[in-house]
Design an enzyme around this catalytic site. Structure first.
Site, PDB file in Angstrom:
ATOM      1  N   THR A 105      17.274 -28.285   7.195  1.00 10.77           N
ATOM      2  CA  THR A 105      16.710 -27.457   8.251  1.00 10.77           C
ATOM      3  C   THR A 105      17.705 -26.375   8.684  1.00 10.77           C
ATOM      4  OG1 THR A 105      15.482 -29.366   8.989  1.00 10.77           O
ATOM      5  CG2 THR A 105      15.868 -27.664  10.639  1.00 10.77           C
ATOM      6  N   ARG A 148       2.532 -34.718   7.618  1.00 16.23           N
ATOM      7  CA  ARG A 148       3.646 -35.225   8.442  1.00 16.23           C
ATOM      8  C   ARG A 148       4.314 -34.073   9.176  1.00 16.23           C
ATOM      9  NH1 ARG A 148       9.609 -34.190   8.205  1.00 16.23           N
ATOM     10  NH2 ARG A 148      10.559 -35.961   9.250  1.00 16.23           N
ATOM     11  N   GLY A 163       7.741 -33.194  11.461  1.00 15.67           N
ATOM     12  CA  GLY A 163       9.046 -33.657  11.906  1.00 15.67           C
ATOM     13  C   GLY A 163       9.407 -33.078  13.257  1.00 15.67           C
ATOM     14  N   ASP A 164      10.696 -33.066  13.585  1.00 15.76           N
ATOM     15  CA  ASP A 164      11.090 -32.628  14.921  1.00 15.76           C
ATOM     16  C   ASP A 164      11.186 -31.103  15.049  1.00 15.76           C
ATOM     17  OD1 ASP A 164      13.337 -32.758  13.169  1.00 15.76           O
ATOM     18  OD2 ASP A 164      14.665 -32.532  14.897  1.00 15.76           O
ATOM     19  N   THR A 206      18.905 -30.773  13.578  1.00 12.93           N
ATOM     20  CA  THR A 206      18.622 -31.014  12.171  1.00 12.93           C
ATOM     21  C   THR A 206      18.919 -32.473  11.865  1.00 12.93           C
ATOM     22  OG1 THR A 206      19.330 -30.557   9.906  1.00 12.93           O
ATOM     23  CG2 THR A 206      20.948 -30.192  11.633  1.00 12.93           C
ATOM     24  N   GLY A 210      14.044 -36.388  11.352  1.00 10.83           N
ATOM     25  CA  GLY A 210      13.142 -35.881  12.373  1.00 10.83           C
ATOM     26  C   GLY A 210      12.504 -36.934  13.248  1.00 10.83           C
TER      27      GLY A 210
END
Lengths: 343, 343
Positions: free
Chosen positions: B209, B237, B239-240, B260, B263
């Site tokens: 990331t 999906r 992630g964060d 990073t 996540g």
């Protein structure tokens, strides 16, 4: 001296009575489950006694479903949250599950999230269209996938493969919500043509989300939130309900939280986790005060920004909102139910 | 007395020298832009000097692009964050934009978010497939829609209609990432058949990331994050990185943050907002200490859970991570660049 004493006792009694009345009745006993069916309710004058009774019955049914689990030996707060929310999702009255509002494209895209406070495991789905109970889909993501959040067709496929009940997207069609979308679309058309509004002001487009927070006999908290989003939302919009930290959070050391309201504002202010953070790091140890403080920081809007419910690990419940009302209720360890709609 | 004084002065000088050496060089001057290109980098022994030089050049180019904006009269931290991240997205080296990893289905689904610290406005996209620079799509959602977060086809459509550059999904194909997916899929097949691994351990599936946090001359902070997600992720999906509060947060009174790592763990711990909350409510007023504390609370994992960058409104930068390295860099008010990869 005797006269002086007689003078003081009634004054003391009257003060005590005032202080008892100021507290909500349920707050004096340990609450094990608190639920909401959304803020932004119609003004009380516009709600008939029949409609009010239907809402109250649905709230009671939800509380009873969760309580039946919590009082059993192996009942967990996670099971209770899922059961309580399923009752609200299955009712056409709330903007979640069956009663979800329509998107701009005339679809129903549903979001939900769930979290448990012991290990802080969480699951969420956004934009599902074929899962009867989005809260169960969120739980499947939490328990049966390595992920926390899944969206769209991938989320539907995963939930159904995990055993969550599938329905045709037409299951979510209700006349009331279809009419609400058409009212908003008609308003948009009139606005484009520069003409005045014809319809009565539609219901607040953001509200109606449902949620629950439970505390089980092991001291574990869990929280969940489920929504149909906002009427006329653009394809792919995600609100706060499926966002861990915004719409839902649970942490045993602090509290569990479920929010409802103008989702964008709740995301930008990380509202659910902010209540937890205030209790963990701030000087605010009371869940009611923490909830009040977090809501008070949000910008003001006509009709209110929304509300939240929270429950700490001692069974203290908060039900805070800034508009005219919020469908809400609590049940205590002893099974005493308290439901309310308006202020 | 004279002898006593002479004895103290060298001791004082040596203490001062130690304390200067303990701080990273960039922390002594006001940092205006801090970037990362992901944690979970290969062990330094495995990276050739040529590869290392390519990463360092890309990090420098990103810092220069952001700095060029910040030193201009009308340059905002939001413009600088977008420009710095676009350089990293356009490079095939990082798991964002051009260099995004592949999903289980052989697609590239990209996520990004951006936030400004003055009014706490934010925008995010998840699962876009046709937007060349997802960070610009996130900014379009923030500035041109009433929403904060949009996903999938709806997000692509909105971004492209708002003027963000469209590409064919094949633009995101790179040999290195395609090979990485195939390595993972081969591993899965072998595992299913109960056979031993043939390939060398693949790169950490979560990392790569990119992100940036900037401070402009008006004292406004902004933060952004962009990612291709994790190799072999299941369709849908999230992630964060696109979650405000998990992967990205900015609040002028505290700091801006970009994360990073794994996540799911970052979502469950609301990591980005947790750094802000610690500074606002806790006793931790230093951004470096707050970042360290938040990372230290996360569970440990082989290869590390991840890292984060943060910048406070005084220009103090934090670049914290728990593995072997994180692609990272800072540029000061005077234009001094500092980039690093390993510990």
């Amino acid at each position: 001296m005797t006269i002086f004493n007689y003078g003081l006792i009634p004054m003391f009694l009257s003060l005590a009575a005032t202080s008892v009345r100021a507290e909500p009745p349920a707050a004096r006993k340990k609450v094990v489950l608190v639920i909401h069916g959304g803020a932004g309710v119609r003004a009380s004058a516009k709600m008939t006694p029949e409609v009010k009774a239907r809402y109250e019955t649905a709230l009671r049914d939800s509380l009873k479903a969760g309580y039946a689990i919590l009082k059993s030996d192996r009942g967990t707060s996670l099971d209770a949250v899922e059961a309580a929310i399923k009752v609200l999702e299955d009712s056409p009255l709330f903007n979640a599950g069956k009663g979800a509002v329509f998107t701009h494209d005339g679809r129903n895209e549903l979001d939900a999230s769930i979290m448990e406070g012991k290990e802080k495991k969480a699951g969420a789905v956004a934009g599902v269209t074929r899962t009867k109970n989005p809260i169960s889909a969120a739980r499947a993501v939490m328990e049966k996938s390595p992920h926390v959040m899944m969206t769209g067709e991938g989320a539907d496929r995963f939930a159904i493969a995990s055993g969550v009940e599938e329905v045709s997207p037409v299951y979510f069609w209700t006349e009331q919500r279809w009419k609400a979308l058409n009212d908003v679309l008609r308003e948009e058309e009139l606005l484009k043509k520069g003409r005045k509004s014809e319809t009565a002001k539609p219901e607040h487009p953001y509200y109606g989300t449902v949620g629950a927070v439970a505390l089980d006999r092991h001291g574990n908290l869990a929280a969940g939130t489920s929504t149909g989003g906002m009427t006329n939302k653009r394809h792919g919009r995600i609100g706060d309900s499926p966002i861990i930290g915004a719409g839902t959070y649970a942490e045993n050391g602090a509290c569990g939280v479920s929010c409802t309201g103008h989702g964008e504002i709740f995301i930008r202010n990380a509202v659910a986790y902010d209540v937890v953070a205030l209790m963990k790091y701030g000087q605010e140890r009371s869940v009611v005060e923490a909830a009040k403080k977090v809501l008070a920081k949000l910008p003001t809007e006509e009709g209110g920004v929304g509300g939240l419910i929270a429950l700490d690990n001692q069974g203290n419940a908060a039900m805070e909102f800034d508009g005219d009302g919020m469908y809400r209720g609590t049940i205590t360890e002893q099974g005493e139910i308290d439901v309310a709609i308006f202020r």
